[in-house]
Design a protein around this motif. Structure first.
Motif, PDB file in Angstrom:
ATOM      1  N   ASP A   1     -45.372 -12.782 -23.318  1.00 49.48           N
ATOM      2  CA  ASP A   1     -45.347 -11.349 -23.050  1.00 49.48           C
ATOM      3  C   ASP A   1     -44.853 -10.654 -24.315  1.00 49.48           C
ATOM      4  O   ASP A   1     -43.649 -10.476 -24.509  1.00 49.48           O
ATOM      5  N   VAL A   2     -45.779 -10.251 -25.162  1.00 45.44           N
ATOM      6  CA  VAL A   2     -45.395  -9.663 -26.446  1.00 45.44           C
ATOM      7  C   VAL A   2     -45.059  -8.179 -26.316  1.00 45.44           C
ATOM      8  O   VAL A   2     -44.725  -7.524 -27.315  1.00 45.44           O
ATOM      9  N   LYS A   3     -45.128  -7.648 -25.099  1.00 39.81           N
ATOM     10  CA  LYS A   3     -44.737  -6.254 -24.860  1.00 39.81           C
ATOM     11  C   LYS A   3     -43.368  -6.182 -24.179  1.00 39.81           C
ATOM     12  O   LYS A   3     -42.938  -5.108 -23.752  1.00 39.81           O
ATOM     13  N   SER A   4     -42.694  -7.304 -24.086  1.00 42.98           N
ATOM     14  CA  SER A   4     -41.383  -7.324 -23.442  1.00 42.98           C
ATOM     15  C   SER A   4     -40.387  -6.490 -24.235  1.00 42.98           C
ATOM     16  O   SER A   4     -40.566  -6.238 -25.438  1.00 42.98           O
ATOM     17  N   LYS A   5     -39.306  -6.078 -23.589  1.00 38.36           N
ATOM     18  CA  LYS A   5     -38.289  -5.269 -24.260  1.00 38.36           C
ATOM     19  C   LYS A   5     -37.666  -6.031 -25.427  1.00 38.36           C
ATOM     20  O   LYS A   5     -37.364  -5.443 -26.477  1.00 38.36           O
ATOM     21  N   LYS A   6     -37.468  -7.322 -25.249  1.00 38.92           N
ATOM     22  CA  LYS A   6     -36.889  -8.128 -26.319  1.00 38.92           C
ATOM     23  C   LYS A   6     -37.743  -8.040 -27.584  1.00 38.92           C
ATOM     24  O   LYS A   6     -37.224  -7.861 -28.692  1.00 38.92           O
ATOM     25  N   VAL A   7     -39.053  -8.148 -27.418  1.00 39.15           N
ATOM     26  CA  VAL A   7     -39.952  -8.116 -28.570  1.00 39.15           C
ATOM     27  C   VAL A   7     -40.046  -6.713 -29.158  1.00 39.15           C
ATOM     28  O   VAL A   7     -39.976  -6.535 -30.381  1.00 39.15           O
TER      29      VAL A   7
END
Length: 342
Positions: free
Chosen positions: A189-195
């Protein structure tokens, strides 16, 4: 190589030992692709056929997104930052005291099979035992797979599809994007908040470095790496990190290299050939670190060393926003504080 002792070493081997590098470590161990590429699948698309076009222009394919992944340690660390785990790694993973090498990042090395820890070492039997579905590594020279030994390459490549991503002939943002593309294709999930938070921090750090370089235009940086017998000065435009720093305005010493060269070799007697205000030293375990150079008078006499303006260089960055942002911040800080000494 002019040194007869190193005549049997490949140019890639020299890069591995210091990228411009700890040549002694190598001796001990021995005893333009498609930039954009393409990928199918994403964090939301985890089933069905999988494919990924790498930086060689080759497309790896599978019936579904690979799960049993084996990767060069730095690539494995980047995939980990995106939430993609690997089963096995190769390349500098453990230091001599058993701790995680700097190239392992946040990867828990106790949870992966280490197939090889030094240049030329890759256990093909262990690799086959992992039932690999994908092999991923870096590429410093076109079509050359980083830390995949030439003598066993054919056997290795028969066991699973492979992906190679540029570590040279590219820049940090492009390299990060390619690692993110691969991670997304594998289900991350490259749209996660972490990323997205990490990307914002990276962009902020890039702006800081650009501003620092603009405010200190006369500060010159030398990119160095040390072995017992030689000091290597790297050409900035040949590596993804220093090429990007150059694009942001950082001024670098330009060593004399041949058309295909990455670095110039200097004897310790000639280590003062180039004037520099900041020295960035290769932080890999294969290279001698500054605290091991105190007995060399020519090193101690360098103006940047006297001024305390020597900083680590992450020669092989882990290409995630999370790991690259601190690299930019550290160089920005060094330039902001630097005094002109050359």
């Amino acid at each position: 190589m002019p040194n007869l002792r190193t005549s049997s070493l490949s140019r890639r081997g020299l890069l591995a030992a210091g990228g411009a590098v700890g040549l002694g470590a190598v001796l001990a161990a021995c005893g333009d692709g498609d930039e954009k590429g393409s990928a199918s699948g994403s964090g939301a698309e985890k089933s069905g056929p999988w494919s990924f076009k790498d930086d060689r222009g080759q497309t790896a394919k599978a019936d579904s997104a690979p799960k049993n992944i084996v990767a060069f340690i730095g690539v494995a660390a980047a995939l980990h930052d995106y939430g993609v785990e690997v089963k096995g790694v190769f390349g500098p993973t453990k230091t001599s005291d058993g701790k995680a090498d700097v190239q392992a990042g946040d990867l828990d090395i106790s949870k992966v099979e280490v197939l090889g820890n030094v240049w030329g070492e890759f256990n093909v039997e262990k690799y086959a035992g992992l039932a690999p579905e994908l092999l991923v590594t870096a590429m410093w020279e076109k079509d050359a797979l980083w830390y995949v030994p030439d003598q066993s390459k054919d056997k290795i490549l028969k066991l699973a599809p492979s992906v190679a991503l540029w570590a040279a002939q590219t820049t940090v943002p492009k390299a990060i994007q390619r690692h993110e593309d691969l991670a997304a294709s594998l289900g991350a999930d490259v749209k996660s908040k972490k990323v997205t938070d990490a990307k914002a921090a990276f962009e902020k750090a890039a702006a800081r470095l650009r501003a620092a370089a603009k405010s200190q235009p006369n500060i010159k940086v030398l990119v160095g790496s040390a072995s017992q017998d030689l000091f290597y000065v790297s050409l900035a435009k040949t590596s993804a990190d220093t090429l990007y720093f150059q694009e942001l305005g950082v001024q670098f010493v330009e060593p004399k290299v041949n058309a295909a060269g990455f670095f110039e070799e200097l004897s310790w007697e000639n280590v003062d050939k180039y004037g520099a205000d900041i020295i960035m030293m290769d932080n890999r375990s294969s290279a001698l670190q500054p605290d091991a150079l105190t007995s060399k008078p020519t090193w101690a006499g360098l103006p940047a060393v006297k001024a305390g303006q020597v900083i680590p260089r992450t020669t092989e960055p882990i290409y995630s926003y999370d790991k690259c942002a601190p690299i930019l911040d550290a160089l920005a800080e060094a330039i902001e504080k630097a005094k002109k000494v050359s």
